[in-house]
Design an enzyme around this catalytic site. Structure first.
Site, mmCIF file in Angstrom:
data_model
loop_
_atom_site.group_PDB
_atom_site.id
_atom_site.type_symbol
_atom_site.label_atom_id
_atom_site.label_comp_id
_atom_site.label_asym_id
_atom_site.label_seq_id
_atom_site.Cartn_x
_atom_site.Cartn_y
_atom_site.Cartn_z
ATOM 1 N N ASP A 15 0.837 -1.193 0.000
ATOM 2 C CA ASP A 15 0.000 0.000 0.000
ATOM 3 C C ASP A 15 0.879 1.254 0.000
ATOM 4 O OD1 ASP A 15 -1.992 -1.802 0.170
ATOM 5 O OD2 ASP A 15 -2.769 -1.153 2.130
ATOM 6 N N GLU A 45 3.870 1.692 -1.238
ATOM 7 C CA GLU A 45 4.441 1.970 -2.562
ATOM 8 C C GLU A 45 3.392 2.606 -3.474
ATOM 9 O OE1 GLU A 45 7.240 -1.229 -4.332
ATOM 10 O OE2 GLU A 45 6.409 -2.106 -2.492
ATOM 11 N N ASP A 85 0.751 4.296 -2.543
ATOM 12 C CA ASP A 85 0.475 5.658 -2.073
ATOM 13 C C ASP A 85 1.548 6.639 -2.522
ATOM 14 O OD1 ASP A 85 -1.794 4.761 -0.911
ATOM 15 O OD2 ASP A 85 -0.982 4.637 1.123
ATOM 16 N N SER A 124 -34.618 -7.251 -17.581
ATOM 17 C CA SER A 124 -34.670 -7.969 -16.303
ATOM 18 C C SER A 124 -34.809 -9.452 -16.628
ATOM 19 C CB SER A 124 -35.827 -7.473 -15.451
ATOM 20 O OG SER A 124 -37.035 -7.724 -16.127
ATOM 21 N N LYS A 129 -25.991 -15.476 -9.377
ATOM 22 C CA LYS A 129 -26.735 -14.225 -9.444
ATOM 23 C C LYS A 129 -26.341 -13.399 -8.228
ATOM 24 C CE LYS A 129 -31.365 -12.466 -10.358
ATOM 25 N NZ LYS A 129 -31.431 -11.435 -9.316
ATOM 26 N N ARG A 183 -29.558 0.874 -12.974
ATOM 27 C CA ARG A 183 -30.485 0.280 -13.905
ATOM 28 C C ARG A 183 -31.795 1.067 -13.984
ATOM 29 N NH1 ARG A 183 -34.682 -3.239 -13.600
ATOM 30 N NH2 ARG A 183 -35.036 -4.496 -15.459
ATOM 31 N N LYS A 201 -27.946 -18.810 -18.909
ATOM 32 C CA LYS A 201 -28.043 -18.127 -20.198
ATOM 33 C C LYS A 201 -27.746 -19.109 -21.329
ATOM 34 C CE LYS A 201 -26.400 -13.911 -17.976
ATOM 35 N NZ LYS A 201 -25.311 -12.945 -17.771
ATOM 36 N N CYS A 210 -33.458 -12.594 37.749
ATOM 37 C CA CYS A 210 -33.679 -13.841 37.023
ATOM 38 C C CYS A 210 -35.180 -14.040 36.844
ATOM 39 C CB CYS A 210 -33.072 -15.000 37.803
ATOM 40 S SG CYS A 210 -33.521 -16.606 37.116
ATOM 41 N N CYS A 235 -31.460 -22.341 41.236
ATOM 42 C CA CYS A 235 -32.516 -21.747 40.409
ATOM 43 C C CYS A 235 -33.164 -22.884 39.610
ATOM 44 C CB CYS A 235 -31.899 -20.711 39.480
ATOM 45 S SG CYS A 235 -33.027 -20.125 38.196
HETATM 46 S S1 IVH Z 1 -27.934 -10.900 -16.741
HETATM 47 C C1 IVH Z 1 -30.772 -10.061 -19.829
HETATM 48 N N1 IVH Z 1 -26.233 -11.947 -15.077
HETATM 49 O O1 IVH Z 1 -30.170 -9.917 -11.782
HETATM 50 C C2 IVH Z 1 -29.933 -10.414 -18.706
HETATM 51 N N2 IVH Z 1 -27.923 -10.511 -14.216
HETATM 52 O O2 IVH Z 1 -33.170 -10.058 -12.248
HETATM 53 C C3 IVH Z 1 -29.835 -9.346 -17.725
HETATM 54 N N3 IVH Z 1 -27.809 -10.140 -11.806
HETATM 55 O O3 IVH Z 1 -30.860 -6.746 -13.073
HETATM 56 C C4 IVH Z 1 -29.116 -9.653 -16.516
HETATM 57 N N4 IVH Z 1 -26.040 -11.387 -11.451
HETATM 58 O O4 IVH Z 1 -29.013 -6.989 -11.343
HETATM 59 C C5 IVH Z 1 -27.305 -11.154 -15.216
HETATM 60 N N5 IVH Z 1 -24.646 -12.911 -13.701
HETATM 61 C C6 IVH Z 1 -25.715 -12.126 -13.852
HETATM 62 C C7 IVH Z 1 -26.316 -11.451 -12.764
HETATM 63 C C8 IVH Z 1 -27.425 -10.658 -12.999
HETATM 64 C C9 IVH Z 1 -26.946 -10.599 -10.887
HETATM 65 C C10 IVH Z 1 -28.967 -9.273 -11.506
HETATM 66 C C11 IVH Z 1 -28.983 -8.001 -12.299
HETATM 67 C C12 IVH Z 1 -30.291 -7.994 -13.025
HETATM 68 C C13 IVH Z 1 -31.098 -8.945 -12.221
HETATM 69 C C14 IVH Z 1 -32.162 -9.585 -13.051
#
Ligand code: IVH
Length: 671
Positions: free
Chosen positions: A34, A36, A38, A83, A116, A137, A290, A409, A432
């Site tokens: 740290d 270095e 700084d 979402s 997630k 968002r 995904k 108590c 007790c």
């Molecule tokens: S993908 C179309 N990947 O989850 C895909 N979301 O309910 C959009 N989130 O608003 C999101 N980890 O805040 C994606 N590995 C991840 C994620 C993630 C957390 C959250 C994100 C999003 C919400 C969706």
């Protein structure tokens, strides 16, 4: 040697500082101290002060320093932030998979499964590789511009590590680690500020500070998982490549993400993390699954704001909010006065919870928990539910008094005591009823004396009837006396008496454990039982002598001494003795430190006329000698009996003296 021109030196410093920053905040693998770091940033700041034209927006000096704002400006996302639809449980996850397989006319090539992260989604805009702006968002179309605050997040690069001419929007989650959150709350409480309810709220609140200097002091972090606008387009063709590209640009990408070819593996991944997620230092509320191929993602498209190509597999929440109805106390077996929370029942982590531990009064004050509060309750895995903290904002004008432990108590009314420097308060009354009941229940419990049919309910009725005042009295219970109690039939009385009878044969270590001596758990009881011949030997030991025993420290030693110093406890021992409970152990054969055989090694072979192998061993070790399994030049004597085998011939060939049982006895008796 600093570079010749200030311009070159500033550029070199920025590059170094960016690298060190990434090593530290993105890769968790710093290569400099740290101090270095700084020193270098101070040098750069001085240069920029002397030559203000050298100050670029992506300079590491520009993370903090923006002025507080009056409010946040709206930021319209050029590509909406989608979402996700939810899948609760494997069936819903499979249903999602069936739908998209039908639409694609076949299985997707592959899937990514990403944890997630439980934080808040942001979009970061880079122009020509330099961080330009960032926004929350919001509703997915319009968010809030929080650029100066995002600049302070160290794991967000101010300049991409790989050049990208044009626009690139990177999306991901701002979050706070649990350990950082705990530390932050501790210091807030120490400064008289209300603690945050959970890491997510804390991250959200920190990112929405009007003064970026405040945000800079909060331990925010970032994980990247996707992109928005990108011109020229990135060359990635799969989500997996995209994650790799984000990593290459210098963003933190969660390392638990996986790519799977089969959907069953995806389901197994979701399953696996349900059990493992509580071990992570950051909150997760599910797995985002995904479709890996970006082309297939495009084919699938979205319904409204939810893509068909991704889904959030959700875990039952480990943290929920509920109302704290009241704080009650119970009295433990050692007299400890233990506060606990009575909650409006809620589902958390998949089970119904109506009580949570509160540990002690200091804990309640540190978290500023008050009766009537809305509180966050957490239950991770098999862990006992606990209260993370109150939602202070929910108090709104309600008068909630600070909680104090009762002065007396609640069971026997004796004034409660709390020693200087101790967290726990105690009811000092050894008789007790609450303590007696706890001690009885512990004595009779599984790992202890294992008396079937003697649980809390019967313990209470025995104490109330005046039959039992301590654990020793259990052995004077007779079927006739039991039959005078309500709801006790002949059969159950007889069963209990038989169970009590059987308990007399429990090994000494279990008796010691059952006595409930403070700090003497099962392991310690075993150590003590191994170290002494019987309970009288243990009762007469000083703290010093006890501490000479392996693994027995000062607290245990003191506790044992003070237990046996109390006449009431000595009386219990006498009752157990009269009843015929096992009060002596089978001490492991130990080599005496003096005796006629000290320093001598003997080997036994064949069958001796009157001594068993064990008896012969005990005889030798009690005289200070050692018994070895095989003959060598170092053997002093071989004791041979009937049908001696190869050991005898070996002894003869090595010239080791061979003796019989009679000669052994003479050696030992010589003392
Ligand atoms: S993908 C179309 N990947 O989850 C895909 N979301 O309910 C959009 N989130 O608003 C999101 N980890 O805040 C994606 N590995 C991840 C994620 C993630 C957390 C959250 C994100 C999003 C919400 C969706």
């Amino acid at each position: 040697m600093p570079d010749s021109t200030p311009h070159k030196r500033a550029a070199a410093l920025r590059e170094l500082l960016d690298r060190y920053n990434e090593e530290y905040h993105v890769r968790d693998a710093p290569t400099v101290s740290d101090a270095e770091y700084d020193a270098l940033i101070r040098e750069l700041r001085a240069l920029e002060n002397a030559h203000p034209d050298l100050r670029t927006p992506d300079s590491p000096t520009q993370r903090v320093g923006a002025k507080p704002s009056e409010g946040f400006l709206p930021h319209e996302h050029s590509v909406p932030m989608l979402s996700l639809g939810n899948a609760f449980g494997a069936d819903e996850l499979r249903a999602w998979h069936t739908r998209l397989t039908r639409q694609l006319d076949g299985e997707p090539n592959a899937y990514t499964a990403e944890l997630k992260i439980d934080g808040l989604a942001v979009s970061l805009r880079y122009r020509d590789g330099v961080f330009e702006s960032g926004a929350t968002r919001g509703d997915g179309v319009v968010g809030e511009d929080v650029t100066p605050n995002l600049r302070t997040v160290r794991s967000i690069p101010l300049r991409l590590r790989v050049p990208h001419e044009g626009v690139l929007e990177v999306r991901g989650e701002v979050y706070m680690r649990r350990s950082d959150f705990d530390r932050l709350n501790e210091s807030r409480v120490a400064q008289g500020e209300p603690p945050f309810a959970n890491p997510r709220n804390s991250a959200a609140g920190s990112l929405r500070q009007l003064d970026p200097a405040m945000t800079a002091q909060r331990p925010l972090r970032f994980f990247a998982y996707g992109i928005g606008a990108n011109q020229p387009a990135l060359r990635a063709t799969t989500q997996w490549d995209l994650l790799a590209a984000l990593d290459g640009f210098g963003f933190p990408v969660n390392k638990e993400a996986r790519r799977f070819a089969s959907f069953d593996e995806v389901v197994a991944f979701c399953d696996e993390w349900e059990g493992k997620r509580s071990t992570l230092d950051y909150g997760t509320d599910g797995v985002v699954v995904k479709v890996d191929s970006l082309a297939q993602q495009r084919d699938l498209g979205a319904v409204g704001r939810e893509p068909r190509w991704a889904v959030a597999f959700k875990y039952p929440p480990e943290e929920v909010t509920t109302t704290l109805r009241s704080i009650e106390v119970n009295v433990g077996r050692t007299g400890s006065v233990n506060p606990y929370a009575v909650l409006e029942p809620v589902q958390v982590g998949g089970v119904m919870v109506s009580m949570a531990t509160l540990h002690n009064e200091d804990y309640i004050h540190a978290k500023d928990i008050r009766e009537g509060d809305v509180v966050t309750v957490r239950r991770a895995g098999e862990v006992i539910p606990e209260i993370v903290g109150p939602l202070v904002a929910a108090r709104k004008g309600k008068q909630l008094p600070v909680y104090h432990l009762p002065a007396r108590c609640p069971v026997c009314g004796t004034p409660v005591q709390r020693a200087e420097g101790e967290a726990m308060a105690y009811c000092p009354n050894a008789v007790c009823p609450a303590q007696i009941i706890e001690r009885l229940a512990h004595f009779a419990s599984r790992g202890a004396m294992d008396i079937e049919g003697l649980g809390y309910r019967s313990a209470i009725s025995f104490v109330e009837a005046g039959f039992v005042n301590d654990v020793g009295d259990i052995y004077s219970l007779t079927a006739d006396r039991l039959l005078t109690l309500p709801r006790t039939g002949e059969k159950s009385a007889a069963n209990l008496v038989a169970a009590i009878e059987r308990s007399k044969a429990r090994p000494f270590a279990r008796v010691l454990y059952a006595l409930g001596i403070r700090f003497v758990g099962f392991q310690t009881a075993q150590l003590l039982a191994d170290a002494v011949s019987d309970i009288d030997a243990l009762a007469s030991m000083s703290a010093q002598e006890l501490q000479a025993t392996e693994q027995i420290g000062p607290s245990i030693a003191e506790s044992v001494v003070s237990f046996f110093a109390q006449p009431a406890n000595r009386a219990i021992v006498e009752k157990l003795r009269t009843a015929g409970v096992t009060l002596r152990g089978q001490p492991r054969p130990r080599t005496a430190t003096d005796g006629p055989l000290v320093g001598k090694t003997l080997v036994l072979t064949g069958t001796l006329p009157s001594l068993s192998r064990e008896e012969a061993t005990a005889l030798i070790t009690s005289a200070g000698g050692k018994v070895a399994g095989s003959v060598s030049k170092k053997t002093d004597y071989v004791v041979a009996g009937e049908a001696a085998g190869t050991k005898l011939s070996k002894a003869e060939s090595l010239g080791v003296p061979v003796i019989d049982e009679g000669a052994l006895r003479k050696l030992v008796e010589r003392a």
